[in-house]
Design a protein around this motif. Structure first.
Motif, PDB file in Angstrom:
ATOM      1  N   LEU A 136       0.827  -1.203   0.000  1.00 25.19           N
ATOM      2  CA  LEU A 136       0.000   0.000   0.000  1.00 25.19           C
ATOM      3  C   LEU A 136       0.863   1.255   0.000  1.00 25.19           C
ATOM      4  CD1 LEU A 136      -2.865   1.324   0.362  1.00 25.19           C
ATOM      5  CD2 LEU A 136      -2.439   1.198   2.840  1.00 25.19           C
ATOM      6  N   THR A 137       0.614   2.160  -0.935  1.00 22.98           N
ATOM      7  CA  THR A 137       1.262   3.469  -0.923  1.00 22.98           C
ATOM      8  C   THR A 137       0.475   4.389  -0.008  1.00 22.98           C
ATOM      9  OG1 THR A 137       2.129   3.197  -3.157  1.00 22.98           O
ATOM     10  CG2 THR A 137       1.943   5.454  -2.311  1.00 22.98           C
ATOM     11  N   ILE A 138       1.163   5.006   0.953  1.00 19.10           N
ATOM     12  CA  ILE A 138       0.535   5.880   1.939  1.00 19.10           C
ATOM     13  C   ILE A 138       1.133   7.275   1.808  1.00 19.10           C
ATOM     14  CG2 ILE A 138       0.186   6.316   4.407  1.00 19.10           C
ATOM     15  CD1 ILE A 138       0.580   3.272   4.833  1.00 19.10           C
ATOM     16  N   VAL A 139       0.275   8.277   1.677  1.00 21.45           N
ATOM     17  CA  VAL A 139       0.715   9.673   1.652  1.00 21.45           C
ATOM     18  C   VAL A 139       0.121  10.363   2.871  1.00 21.45           C
ATOM     19  CG1 VAL A 139       0.820  11.832   0.372  1.00 21.45           C
ATOM     20  CG2 VAL A 139       0.792   9.644  -0.864  1.00 21.45           C
ATOM     21  N   LYS A 169      11.535   4.390   7.125  1.00 19.02           N
ATOM     22  CA  LYS A 169      11.483   2.942   7.371  1.00 19.02           C
ATOM     23  C   LYS A 169      10.759   2.193   6.255  1.00 19.02           C
ATOM     24  CE  LYS A 169       9.520  -0.218  10.875  1.00 19.02           C
ATOM     25  NZ  LYS A 169       8.844  -0.246  12.202  1.00 19.02           N
ATOM     26  N   HIS A 170       9.679   2.782   5.744  1.00 15.21           N
ATOM     27  CA  HIS A 170       8.815   2.076   4.795  1.00 15.21           C
ATOM     28  C   HIS A 170       8.946   2.671   3.399  1.00 15.21           C
ATOM     29  CE1 HIS A 170       6.826  -0.098   8.052  1.00 15.21           C
ATOM     30  NE2 HIS A 170       6.722   1.048   8.696  1.00 15.21           N
ATOM     31  N   PRO A 171       9.295   1.861   2.400  1.00 13.96           N
ATOM     32  CA  PRO A 171       9.489   2.389   1.042  1.00 13.96           C
ATOM     33  C   PRO A 171       8.262   3.079   0.464  1.00 13.96           C
ATOM     34  CG  PRO A 171      10.354   0.155   1.223  1.00 13.96           C
ATOM     35  CD  PRO A 171       9.612   0.429   2.498  1.00 13.96           C
ATOM     36  N   ASN A 172       7.056   2.675   0.872  1.00 19.13           N
ATOM     37  CA  ASN A 172       5.839   3.200   0.264  1.00 19.13           C
ATOM     38  C   ASN A 172       5.135   4.265   1.087  1.00 19.13           C
ATOM     39  OD1 ASN A 172       6.137   1.546  -1.962  1.00 19.13           O
ATOM     40  ND2 ASN A 172       4.858  -0.084  -1.133  1.00 19.13           N
ATOM     41  N   HIS A 198      18.299  12.632   2.462  1.00 19.15           N
ATOM     42  CA  HIS A 198      17.823  11.312   2.051  1.00 19.15           C
ATOM     43  C   HIS A 198      16.314  11.244   1.871  1.00 19.15           C
ATOM     44  CE1 HIS A 198      17.502  11.373   6.430  1.00 19.15           C
ATOM     45  NE2 HIS A 198      16.690  10.337   6.380  1.00 19.15           N
ATOM     46  N   GLY A 199      15.599  12.317   2.211  1.00 21.60           N
ATOM     47  CA  GLY A 199      14.157  12.321   2.033  1.00 21.60           C
ATOM     48  C   GLY A 199      13.674  13.083   0.817  1.00 21.60           C
ATOM     49  N   ARG A 200      14.549  13.436  -0.083  1.00 23.93           N
ATOM     50  CA  ARG A 200      14.109  14.286  -1.194  1.00 23.93           C
ATOM     51  C   ARG A 200      13.150  13.569  -2.143  1.00 23.93           C
ATOM     52  NH1 ARG A 200      18.928  15.359  -5.486  1.00 23.93           N
ATOM     53  NH2 ARG A 200      19.412  13.203  -6.036  1.00 23.93           N
ATOM     54  N   GLY A 201      13.150  12.243  -2.117  1.00 18.56           N
ATOM     55  CA  GLY A 201      12.189  11.495  -2.906  1.00 18.56           C
ATOM     56  C   GLY A 201      10.927  11.146  -2.149  1.00 18.56           C
TER      57      GLY A 201
END
Length: 272
Positions: free
Chosen positions: A175-178, A196-199, A223-226
């Motif tokens: 699941l992708t979570i925003v 921690k979670h890729p999505n 490291h959070g630019r993506g």
């Protein structure tokens, strides 16, 4: 440079006049129109800040639809490609909610599901959400939610990133979570969960640039630019106000592009 706003609403009269926003107006100084504005007002606010596309959401709560999915679909159709729809559903009716989500995506062309936990006073780990998470995975759409405290006078606890969003991401790794609104005052927790979670991703809605917490800015520039997406929470904050002082963050060109549109296009894969 293209700009995508991942959290906005075109407000209905029911949304604007709901008393849950009274406290938000009082402490934030937000001035909402007295009645439902024409769509041209929302598009003009986007134009003033050169926002190309806004994802506008339906709003459902225990009292019903403040902005229905069909109303959002009508706004999107009228916008000439400037808006994209985000669904919402009634958590009290599990099977109807799944069918409505499926309809919103497959028939109305919506790009995501959004549920605001404080509206329901139910954290994202409540059993009522879980069938919807499975349906989001099957439909290939993100689940969007709010993280952090509440401006309206509702409990803030359902907005904690840990344990709630952390547990959901563990239970649904596909699941992708925003998570909107940065997670303040638990921004460090929100960053930890997104790392921690890729999505799991963070959007900056409900905050102007000058109010971004220092830890979020550091994350965005490293490291959070993506992982960070631009959002406004319009009409509570206009795009122009939300983007004011963006240059002072000192983002390099690639990071700025990822923040303003690149991450959104990658996360919301059905955007054109």
């Amino acid at each position: 440079m293209p700009i995508i706003d991942v959290w906005a609403q075109h407000p209905t009269r029911r949304f604007i006049q709901h008393d849950m926003f009274d406290s938000l107006r009082n402490w934030s100084g937000t001035s909402l129109p007295p009645d439902q504005p024409p769509l041209s007002v929302t598009v003009a606010a986007m134009d003033a800040a050169a926002v190309d596309l806004a994802l506008i959401s339906a709003w459902y709560g225990p009292e019903g639809a403040l902005i229905s999915n069909d109303e959002v679909a009508a706004f999107v159709a009228e916008s000439g490609g400037r808006l994209a729809g985000v669904a919402s559903v009634d958590l009290r009716k599990p099977m109807a909610a799944i069918r409505e989500l499926r309809r919103a995506v497959t028939e109305l062309g919506f790009k995501a599901l959004r549920i605001v936990p404080w509206v329901w006073e139910l954290p994202p780990t409540d059993r009522r959400y879980y069938p919807l998470y499975a349906e989001c995975v099957e439909l290939g759409i993100p689940f969007c939610t709010q993280a952090g405290h509440t401006g309206p006078l509702h409990p803030s606890e359902p907005g904690r990133p840990i344990p709630y969003l952390d547990q959901v991401a563990l239970d649904f790794p596909e699941l992708t979570i925003v998570a909107g609104h940065i997670g303040y005052p638990w921004t460090t927790e929100m960053i930890a969960v997104a790392t921690k979670h890729p999505n799991v991703y963070i959007d900056t809605s409900a905050h102007t640039v000058r109010r971004y917490p220092a830890e979020l800015v550091a994350y965005l520039k490293s490291h959070g630019r993506g992982k960070v997406l631009f959002g406004t929470n319009y009409p509570m904050i206009t795009p122009l106000k939300a983007l004011d002082e963006l240059d002072q963050l000192g983002l390099d060109e690639e990071t700025r592009a990822m923040f303003l549109h690149g991450n959104a296009r990658r996360v919301f894969q059905t955007l054109h």
